[in-house]
Design a protein around this motif. Structure first.
Motif, short mmCIF file in Angstrom:
data_model
loop_
_atom_site.label_atom_id
_atom_site.label_comp_id
_atom_site.label_asym_id
_atom_site.label_seq_id
_atom_site.Cartn_x
_atom_site.Cartn_y
_atom_site.Cartn_z
N UNK A 356 68.54 80.82 64.69
CA UNK A 356 69.45 80.24 65.38
C UNK A 356 69.56 80.83 66.99
N UNK A 357 69.16 79.98 67.63
CA UNK A 357 69.33 80.15 69.24
C UNK A 357 68.03 81.13 69.70
N UNK A 358 67.07 81.36 68.83
CA UNK A 358 66.29 82.19 69.48
C UNK A 358 65.23 81.65 70.38
N UNK A 359 65.11 80.51 70.05
CA UNK A 359 63.86 79.69 70.94
C UNK A 359 64.26 79.83 72.22
N UNK A 360 65.47 79.70 72.78
CA UNK A 360 65.73 79.94 74.05
C UNK A 360 66.04 81.54 74.66
N UNK A 361 66.33 81.86 73.24
CA UNK A 361 66.86 83.33 73.94
C UNK A 361 65.49 84.40 74.11
N UNK A 362 64.22 84.20 73.52
CA UNK A 362 63.28 84.89 73.92
C UNK A 362 62.75 84.45 75.51
N UNK A 363 63.02 83.26 75.77
CA UNK A 363 62.56 82.73 77.20
C UNK A 363 63.52 83.40 78.03
N UNK A 364 64.82 83.38 77.92
CA UNK A 364 65.73 83.53 78.64
C UNK A 364 65.51 85.49 78.96
N UNK A 365 65.17 86.02 77.72
CA UNK A 365 65.00 87.52 77.84
C UNK A 365 63.69 87.81 78.77
N UNK A 366 62.80 86.84 78.71
CA UNK A 366 61.45 87.23 79.62
C UNK A 366 61.73 86.80 81.06
N UNK A 367 62.74 85.93 81.30
CA UNK A 367 63.09 85.66 82.67
C UNK A 367 63.99 86.76 83.20
N UNK A 368 64.50 87.68 82.23
CA UNK A 368 65.31 88.66 82.66
C UNK A 368 64.23 89.89 83.03
N UNK A 369 63.17 89.88 82.19
CA UNK A 369 62.15 90.85 82.71
C UNK A 369 61.50 90.65 84.15
N UNK A 370 61.39 89.13 84.23
CA UNK A 370 60.85 88.73 85.80
C UNK A 370 61.76 89.18 86.94
N UNK A 371 62.95 88.98 86.73
CA UNK A 371 63.91 89.36 87.54
C UNK A 371 63.92 91.12 88.04
N UNK A 372 63.79 91.67 86.84
CA UNK A 372 63.92 93.05 86.95
C UNK A 372 62.36 93.48 87.83
#
Length: 744
Positions: A356-372
């Protein structure tokens, strides 16, 4: 030939030789031209002034600047020195005599045109725009951190760097290429030849070993975290937290190594006068390593104990102290193709509890890594007076920015009362108001925002640490290193490390009418070739030197120390520091230590040659672990990596014998050693009385040391073969060894 009596193993006599082979750059680095020592107590601040079109501004004078340190009033801070490092300008006319009254984009402002837009796909690379070129050399370090580059980032960084170098490197540019993977490697020393630079980059493009598997696995790791479920409310993710913390800790360790490698580079660049640009290509180095994992576990890097700020602070402090501005670029550009892979954690690869919700969750987590990643790039650039290029697919444009900044800047010197307290002091540079109160709107200044009052001891340690990390950059003091495996000690081997330095490369001062004195600081580390951990052996020594004056004076220093090592492959990094001149020499070598298994059979070493090295000051220190005593002598015996002898030299042929465990000779069952020296046509040129050994071996090593003395002027020119046969119950089956000896 005189045969020495067998005796218990002496620490100074080597038995098996492993010559170390230098590794590093394909070309031997040369001394940096223009290198000089920074004057103690003088801070040099390089200031770039840009107009509203981001063009460098020339023609300013000392009176145009105002310097504030620790926010002190301007009157309390004097500009000690001032230098304009810009192209020569024509004599200004009356209408343009003062920069203060000119508009920022006026033709009266000498400036370099800003970088143009990126070329369209399929079009040839853009040509450099015309503009002033500084007569000063522009030092640019191209730094590729392959341990922090994604697959797409690596490809785009190398291709854009290659295209830029091919079309924009000019005669005033001095470009160095460095690469970091497991260790820092000098790919190309400073050069102005674009063809040489481009060829080095092409070689790296074709080299698959520059791909870091840890980086390539980030997408898979993120999916692995996503497979661990949370509770129904999503507030508790214990299983995710455990695996996320593991992945984050690995990334933190990798990030620390990356920052440490850049930090170690700074002192070598600090020896070049003026502003230097380090262009850093990376896209997965983050200020919060592993943040992409821990956010999916509903926690933060701080909560799992990750904090990179101390390392980042030390890096920027040392960069500022060395006059290095960091220019960062997000190598994967605006549209990171690797991010799309994080969309692949679909339902088929996840358990029902984690779908549930993981499909977009991993993408958003990756974007958080880019921001860092973008955050740490901004910090490094801002804190060192450089520039961060982000949100752009024209990653090579960062090199244009660095070149423009180096083409025109101002070097302001501020003398301070040096305390060596390692305290940070803020720097604020302003432009004084112009005529009629004009505040020079639109002009921006780029400079380092602080300096650190580094203590002399920390400066020395930082310089030596830098030499150990990047020895290819330190060849001011020439040195050669060799390593020799001695007798075994349980499962380890005693290893003697020999360093040779010309004495005329060191500062020596008269000490009375008959001698010269000096001092030398030596530090070395021996690390397993796999790396990733503390040094297997390290030592540091401050060595007092004293030699006689005159025609028979020593010409070189031979420093000997030692380590106790397990069999295996190692890297030896050694640096020497002259405290008087603050010059440094360094060398990295490979070291191989073979096993000497005496559990089931006797062991006989190779034959080593030791020669009396006339003209050498031999100093032994810090090798108590291998049985060596501290000593200093002239014209002593030293080991040689080649069995090559001058006829006029006195020498020793040395080897050792280790009976099998539990096997010991006795008076009625001795070990017999038969030796023969053969010349041309295998004719015997010397005969030896057989050696009979009945006494017990050395208690620590379980071995015998056997020496054969060769007096000077005994053998004529030619190649000789020294043969040895060992027999006796303590040996088992007879053992034969042969060794060639060249005399010329």
């Amino acid at each position: 030939m005189r045969i020495s009596r067998p005796f218990l193993i002496g620490a100074i006599f080597a038995a098996m030789i492993f010559p170390s082979s230098p590794t590093g750059a394909p070309q031997e680095p040369t001394r940096l031209s223009g290198a000089e020592h920074v004057q103690v107590g003088l801070v040099l601040i390089d200031v770039v002034v840009r107009d509203r079109k981001d063009r460098p501004v020339a023609g300013l004078t000392r009176n145009d600047f105002q310097l504030l340190v620790d926010r002190l009033p301007a009157a309390a801070v004097d500009i000690e020195s001032f230098e304009e490092v810009c192209p020569a300008q024509p004599q200004p006319s009356a209408s343009t005599a003062t920069l203060a009254s000119a508009a920022p984009d006026s033709p009266g402002l000498p400036a370099t045109p800003a970088a143009t837009a990126a070329p369209a796909a399929g079009q040839p690379p853009r040509q450099p725009a015309p503009g002033p070129v500084s007569s000063e050399a522009r030092y640019i370090v191209l730094y590729l951190d392959f341990s922090q580059l994604s697959l797409g980032g690596r490809r785009q960084a190398l291709k854009s760097a290659r295209d830029h170098i091919a079309t924009r490197v000019g005669p005033n540019d001095r470009v160095m290429i460095l690469a970091f993977m497991k260790s820092l490697r000098l790919v190309q020393d400073f050069t102005s030849d674009p063809s040489v630079l481009a060829s080095r980059i092409v070689e790296m493009l074709a080299n698959g070993s520059t791909l870091d598997s840890d980086v390539l696995e980030e997408g898979q790791n993120l999916c692995e975290v996503a497979r661990k479920g949370c509770d129904a409310s999503g507030a508790t993710c214990t299983a995710r937290q455990s695996i996320a913390a593991t992945f984050a800790a690995r990334e933190e360790m990798r990030a620390r190594k990356s920052l440490h490698a850049i930090e170690a580079l700074m002192p070598s660049l600090g020896r070049i006068k003026g502003r230097k640009a380090l262009v850093l290509f990376t896209d997965v180095l983050r200020d919060e390593p592993g943040v992409e994992y821990v956010v999916m576990a509903r926690t933060t890097p701080q909560e799992v104990g990750i904090n990179l700020q101390p390392e980042l602070l030390r890096l920027t402090q040392l960069a500022n102290a060395s006059g290095v501005s960091i220019y960062t670029v997000h190598a994967s550009g605006l549209d990171d193709p690797d991010i799309s892979s994080f969309r692949d954690c679909g339902a088929n690869s996840l358990s029902s509890a984690a779908q549930t919700g993981t499909h977009g969750e991993t993408y958003e987590a990756a974007r958080t890594g880019v921001d860092s990643a973008l955050a740490i790039q901004t910090t490094m650039a801002t804190e060192t007076g450089g520039h961060a290029q982000q949100r752009s697919n024209d990653v090579g444009a960062i090199l244009d920015t660095a070149q423009q900044d180096l083409s025109c800047y101002y070097l302001i010197g501020y003398r301070y009362q040096e305390r060596g307290d390692n305290q940070r002091h803020s720097i604020l540079v302003k432009l004084n108001p112009g005529i009629n109160g004009d505040q020079r709107r639109g002009l921006t200044l780029r400079y380092r925002p602080y300096y650190t009052d580094i203590s002399p001891v920390d400066r020395r340690n930082g310089l030596v640490r830098s030499a150990l990390e990047a020895p290819d950059l330190y060849h001011t003091i020439p040195l050669a290193t060799e390593a020799f495996a001695l007798a075994p000690e349980k499962t380890k081997r005693r290893v003697l490390i020999k360093t040779t330095v010309p004495l005329d490369a060191l500062s020596m001062v008269p000490s009375g009418p008959a001698s010269m004195e000096g001092r030398l600081f030596v530090r070395a580390e021996v690390t397993g070739s796999r790396g990733g951990g503390p040094a297997d052996c390290s030592f540091e020594q401050e060595i007092p030197l004293k030699v006689s004056r005159g025609s028979d004076a020593a010409k070189r220093l031979v420093f000997e120390t030692g380590c106790l090592l397990d069999p295996g492959s190692y890297d030896l990094a050694l640096a020497i520091y002259d405290p008087t001149t603050q010059e440094v020499g360094a060398r990295r070598s490979s070291l191989a230590v073979q096993a000497a298994n005496v559990e089931n059979q006797a062991y006989v070493s190779d034959v080593a040659l030791w020669t009396r090295d006339r003209g050498s000051l031999v100093v032994s220190a810090g090798a108590e672990k291998i049985g060596m005593k501290n000593s200093s002598s002239v014209n002593s015996f030293v080991p040689s990596s080649e069995r090559r002898l001058a006829g006029s030299q006195e020498a020793l042929m040395s080897f050792f014998l280790c009976p099998a465990a539990g096997a010991r000779p006795a008076a009625d069952t001795p070990i017999r050693v038969h030796r023969t020296l053969l010349g041309e046509g295998d004719a015997a040129v010397a005969s030896f009385r057989d050696l009979t050994i009945a006494e017990p071996p050395d208690a620590d090593t379980g071995c015998y040391q056997i020496l054969n003395s060769i007096p000077a002027n005994t053998l004529g020119d030619g190649v000789y073969r020294f043969t040895i046969q060992f027999m006796g119950p303590a040996i088992g089956a007879p053992i034969t060894r042969e060794a060639d000896l060249l005399v010329n």
